[in-house]
Scaffold this motif. Structure first.
Motif, PDB file in Angstrom:
ATOM      1  N   ALA A 197      10.295  -3.875  -6.936  1.00  0.00           N
ATOM      2  CA  ALA A 197      10.124  -3.214  -6.137  1.00  0.00           C
ATOM      3  C   ALA A 197      10.400  -1.803  -6.285  1.00  0.00           C
ATOM      4  CB  ALA A 197      11.949  -3.289  -7.220  1.00  0.00           C
ATOM      5  N   ALA A 198       9.870  -1.557  -7.151  1.00  0.00           N
ATOM      6  CA  ALA A 198       8.452   0.235  -7.596  1.00  0.00           C
ATOM      7  C   ALA A 198       7.762  -0.295  -6.174  1.00  0.00           C
ATOM      8  CB  ALA A 198       8.853   0.394  -8.546  1.00  0.00           C
ATOM      9  N   GLY A 199       7.512  -0.945  -5.389  1.00  0.00           N
ATOM     10  CA  GLY A 199       5.944  -1.267  -4.854  1.00  0.00           C
ATOM     11  C   GLY A 199       4.183  -1.338  -5.220  1.00  0.00           C
ATOM     12  N   ARG A 202       5.998   5.219 -11.297  1.00  0.00           N
ATOM     13  CA  ARG A 202       6.166   6.518 -10.994  1.00  0.00           C
ATOM     14  C   ARG A 202       5.803   7.603 -11.062  1.00  0.00           C
ATOM     15  NH1 ARG A 202       5.565   9.543 -15.567  1.00  0.00           N
ATOM     16  NH2 ARG A 202       5.189   7.922 -16.939  1.00  0.00           N
ATOM     17  N   LEU A 203       4.443   8.069 -11.297  1.00  0.00           N
ATOM     18  CA  LEU A 203       3.113   8.691 -10.639  1.00  0.00           C
ATOM     19  C   LEU A 203       3.039   8.963  -9.569  1.00  0.00           C
ATOM     20  CD1 LEU A 203       0.990   8.608 -14.186  1.00  0.00           C
ATOM     21  CD2 LEU A 203       2.780  10.390 -13.584  1.00  0.00           C
ATOM     22  N   GLY A 204       3.011   7.154  -8.519  1.00  0.00           N
ATOM     23  CA  GLY A 204       3.130   7.213  -7.438  1.00  0.00           C
ATOM     24  C   GLY A 204       1.970   7.144  -6.840  1.00  0.00           C
ATOM     25  N   LEU A 205       0.968   5.919  -8.137  1.00  0.00           N
ATOM     26  CA  LEU A 205      -0.453   5.983  -7.982  1.00  0.00           C
ATOM     27  C   LEU A 205      -0.073   4.128  -7.785  1.00  0.00           C
ATOM     28  CD1 LEU A 205      -2.326   6.973 -11.203  1.00  0.00           C
ATOM     29  CD2 LEU A 205      -1.917   7.889  -8.362  1.00  0.00           C
ATOM     30  N   PRO A 206      -1.292   4.048  -6.828  1.00  0.00           N
ATOM     31  CA  PRO A 206      -0.981   2.299  -6.543  1.00  0.00           C
ATOM     32  C   PRO A 206      -1.759   1.448  -7.737  1.00  0.00           C
ATOM     33  CG  PRO A 206      -2.741   3.197  -4.880  1.00  0.00           C
ATOM     34  CD  PRO A 206      -1.967   4.755  -6.115  1.00  0.00           C
ATOM     35  N   CYS A 207      -0.655  -0.492  -7.466  1.00  0.00           N
ATOM     36  CA  CYS A 207      -1.161  -0.619  -8.167  1.00  0.00           C
ATOM     37  C   CYS A 207      -1.047  -2.743  -8.197  1.00  0.00           C
ATOM     38  CB  CYS A 207      -0.221  -0.258  -9.346  1.00  0.00           C
ATOM     39  SG  CYS A 207      -0.471  -1.614 -11.056  1.00  0.00           S
ATOM     40  N   GLY A 216      -0.783   1.027 -22.853  1.00  0.00           N
ATOM     41  CA  GLY A 216      -0.846   0.595 -21.407  1.00  0.00           C
ATOM     42  C   GLY A 216       0.125   1.998 -20.224  1.00  0.00           C
ATOM     43  N   ARG A 217       1.604   2.726 -21.127  1.00  0.00           N
ATOM     44  CA  ARG A 217       1.658   4.065 -20.227  1.00  0.00           C
ATOM     45  C   ARG A 217       0.495   5.116 -20.460  1.00  0.00           C
ATOM     46  NH1 ARG A 217       3.563   8.329 -22.281  1.00  0.00           N
ATOM     47  NH2 ARG A 217       4.340   7.387 -24.689  1.00  0.00           N
ATOM     48  N   LEU A 218      -0.213   5.047 -21.489  1.00  0.00           N
ATOM     49  CA  LEU A 218      -1.462   6.026 -21.848  1.00  0.00           C
ATOM     50  C   LEU A 218      -2.475   5.958 -21.093  1.00  0.00           C
ATOM     51  CD1 LEU A 218      -1.149   6.817 -25.591  1.00  0.00           C
ATOM     52  CD2 LEU A 218      -0.543   7.914 -24.054  1.00  0.00           C
ATOM     53  N   ALA A 219      -2.645   4.541 -20.853  1.00  0.00           N
ATOM     54  CA  ALA A 219      -3.642   4.611 -19.900  1.00  0.00           C
ATOM     55  C   ALA A 219      -3.826   4.714 -17.780  1.00  0.00           C
ATOM     56  CB  ALA A 219      -4.485   2.540 -19.924  1.00  0.00           C
ATOM     57  N   VAL A 220      -3.041   4.699 -17.894  1.00  0.00           N
ATOM     58  CA  VAL A 220      -2.654   4.801 -16.320  1.00  0.00           C
ATOM     59  C   VAL A 220      -2.625   6.728 -16.309  1.00  0.00           C
ATOM     60  CG1 VAL A 220      -0.298   5.021 -14.590  1.00  0.00           C
ATOM     61  CG2 VAL A 220      -1.486   3.173 -16.057  1.00  0.00           C
ATOM     62  N   GLU A 221      -1.488   7.210 -17.727  1.00  0.00           N
ATOM     63  CA  GLU A 221      -1.710   8.462 -17.429  1.00  0.00           C
ATOM     64  C   GLU A 221      -3.095   9.556 -17.432  1.00  0.00           C
ATOM     65  OE1 GLU A 221       2.646   8.842 -19.709  1.00  0.00           O
ATOM     66  OE2 GLU A 221       0.828   9.363 -20.498  1.00  0.00           O
ATOM     67  N   THR A 222      -4.204   8.736 -18.465  1.00  0.00           N
ATOM     68  CA  THR A 222      -5.458   9.238 -18.254  1.00  0.00           C
ATOM     69  C   THR A 222      -6.084   8.798 -16.878  1.00  0.00           C
ATOM     70  OG1 THR A 222      -4.772   8.149 -20.577  1.00  0.00           O
ATOM     71  CG2 THR A 222      -7.295   7.982 -19.580  1.00  0.00           C
ATOM     72  N   VAL A 223      -5.959   8.002 -16.510  1.00  0.00           N
ATOM     73  CA  VAL A 223      -6.316   8.425 -15.434  1.00  0.00           C
ATOM     74  C   VAL A 223      -6.474   9.410 -14.425  1.00  0.00           C
ATOM     75  CG1 VAL A 223      -6.574   6.986 -12.803  1.00  0.00           C
ATOM     76  CG2 VAL A 223      -6.750   5.421 -15.431  1.00  0.00           C
ATOM     77  N   ALA A 224      -4.922   9.269 -14.320  1.00  0.00           N
ATOM     78  CA  ALA A 224      -4.076   9.906 -13.201  1.00  0.00           C
ATOM     79  C   ALA A 224      -4.745  11.770 -13.950  1.00  0.00           C
ATOM     80  CB  ALA A 224      -2.408  10.361 -13.294  1.00  0.00           C
ATOM     81  N   ARG A 225      -4.538  11.773 -15.262  1.00  0.00           N
ATOM     82  CA  ARG A 225      -4.969  13.851 -15.585  1.00  0.00           C
ATOM     83  C   ARG A 225      -6.559  13.449 -15.394  1.00  0.00           C
ATOM     84  NH1 ARG A 225      -1.861  15.802 -19.951  1.00  0.00           N
ATOM     85  NH2 ARG A 225      -0.179  15.019 -20.331  1.00  0.00           N
ATOM     86  N   ARG A 228       1.028  -1.531   0.123  1.00  0.00           N
ATOM     87  CA  ARG A 228      -0.117  -0.020   0.102  1.00  0.00           C
ATOM     88  C   ARG A 228       0.825   0.876  -0.145  1.00  0.00           C
ATOM     89  NH1 ARG A 228      -5.033  -0.569   3.050  1.00  0.00           N
ATOM     90  NH2 ARG A 228      -5.824  -2.496   1.966  1.00  0.00           N
ATOM     91  N   ARG A 229       0.362   2.566  -0.949  1.00  0.00           N
ATOM     92  CA  ARG A 229       0.683   3.444  -0.729  1.00  0.00           C
ATOM     93  C   ARG A 229       0.458   4.399   0.776  1.00  0.00           C
ATOM     94  NH1 ARG A 229       4.952   4.112  -4.425  1.00  0.00           N
ATOM     95  NH2 ARG A 229       4.937   3.074  -6.238  1.00  0.00           N
ATOM     96  N   SER A 230       0.745   5.119   0.772  1.00  0.00           N
ATOM     97  CA  SER A 230       0.165   5.740   2.576  1.00  0.00           C
ATOM     98  C   SER A 230      -0.045   7.153   1.423  1.00  0.00           C
ATOM     99  CB  SER A 230       1.618   6.664   3.344  1.00  0.00           C
ATOM    100  OG  SER A 230       2.346   7.560   2.785  1.00  0.00           O
ATOM    101  N   GLY A 231      -1.607   7.140   2.061  1.00  0.00           N
ATOM    102  CA  GLY A 231      -2.287   8.641   1.232  1.00  0.00           C
ATOM    103  C   GLY A 231      -2.982   7.958   0.490  1.00  0.00           C
TER     104      GLY A 231
END
Length: 368
Positions: free
Chosen positions: A112-114, A31-36, A274-283, A3-6
């Motif tokens: 390793a990135a969580g 990279r964007l700090g989103l739990p996955c 794959g990258r664009l899907a997560v960027e789309t969610v973040a944005r 889990r990532r805090s917050g």
């Protein structure tokens, strides 16, 4: 589970599937700090169903040298009794890789990135929507297995042997032969000089048993006696594109039919989507997905689809004309694709070039 805090459980992004689209999505989330959370029915890096060739003129992924088995410098096309050879060049991004090793290493980096990785756990992307902020469908062609009969026309299919023997005659060269009787083709993708992926793909099922047709191709090339390492088969899904958004689910890679309709390659599209899907969610901006996909791959996919349409309408003669045009215009087309997809142009200048180049490409495809 990591889990990532917050972040609450509902902030998490789920990714289903362990191929290139998943790896790209998971690493982007980290990279964007989103739990996955990843759900992979098998083992990451296992059960590879692919010719392992990557053609990436747009430069959408970075490939570690350790996983490259062959840098492709030349391509041979055999059609209607004629052979064409194209110099792809030393600066263009065309590799044959060991995809299993590559994906396994990226899986280790994701952990390793969580990223929480659940191997051996099968999941339905649509059943996960209530528990996650978004779900990335990265199941590849497996997303089509339960519903392939719904498509008209249905997706094509491909078979492949991995062989061990002397492939020095194909050093740095891919070999493609077009079937004359119906839309289909054979390929040889060398993995060094001692191993190659050799296969047969078709869009309409041939009259003869497909494995027998492939065996005849092996015999014709003098490689039927080579050691058989592995056999695979799977859908050619580029002919069945799907809407990228369905509720909270975002289809990526082969699950969205983003592979090339012409040659079936899609690792570049899988990595990008794959990258664009997560960027789309973040944005929180759905338009970002298709806008960036079209900016990077739209030009090539339009040209490939146009050539495909002409092949289906006119038969191998259309690809013979395409082979001649590539021989005559290959260096210009190569340089143009690299230029307009590079990072050397400002956004405004790139838009001008991208508006002009499709017209030039279409002018050439008019001659096919």
């Amino acid at each position: 589970m990591t889990r990532r805090s917050g972040h609450s459980d509902r902030d998490r992004i789920a990714v289903v599937g362990g191929g290139p689209a998943w790896l790209s999505a998971a690493l982007t989330a980290a990279r964007l700090g989103l739990p996955c959370v990843l759900f992979e029915k098998g083992e990451i890096g296992g059960n590879i169903q692919c010719a392992e060739g990557i053609y990436d003129p747009a430069g959408v992924l970075t490939m570690d040298k350790a996983f490259i088995r062959t840098r492709i410098r030349h391509a041979r096309l055999h059609v209607n009794g004629r052979s064409f050879t194209f110099d792809i060049g030393s600066r263009n991004r065309f590799f044959v890789i060991d995809r299993g090793e590559w994906q396994a290493e990226l899986g280790r980096r994701a952990r390793a990135a969580g990223v929480a990785v659940r191997e051996g756990e099968r999941a339905d992307p649509f059943a996960l929507q209530d528990d996650f902020r978004a779900v990335v469908d990265a199941r590849g062609m497996y997303a089509f297995y339960s519903r392939w009969h719904e498509f008209d026309p249905p997706p094509g299919f491909g078979l492949q042997w991995t062989l061990e023997g002397d492939f020095s005659a194909w050093a740095n060269t891919i070999d493609v032969k077009i079937l004359e009787e119906q839309p289909g083709y054979f390929w040889i993708f060398p993995k060094g000089t001692r191993q190659a992926n050799v296969g047969f793909g078709w869009l309409t099922r041939p009259a003869a048993p497909p494995w027998e047709i492939l065996e005849g191709y092996l015999e014709a090339n003098g490689i039927a006696g080579y050691r058989r390492v592995r056999k695979i088969g799977g859908f050619l899904v580029g002919t069945c594109p799907q809407p990228p958004f369905a509720g909270k689910v975002i289809r990526t890679g082969d699950a969205g039919g983003f592979a090339s309709a012409l040659h079936g390659g899609g690792i570049d599209a899988a990595w990008l989507t794959g990258r664009l899907a997560v960027e789309t969610v973040a944005r929180g901006e759905p338009a970002h997905f298709l806008r960036e996909l079209n900016r990077k791959l739209g030009l090539m996919r339009c040209v490939e689809q146009r050539v495909m349409d002409k092949w289906l309408a006119e038969g191998p003669a259309a690809l013979e004309r395409a082979g001649r045009l590539l021989e005559e215009n290959g260096p210009l087309l190569r340089a143009s694709v690299r230029f307009i997809t590079s990072g050397l142009l400002g956004a405004a200048v790139r838009r001008v070039f991208q508006g002009a180049m499709p017209r030039e490409f279409y002018r050439l495809t008019d001659q096919i």
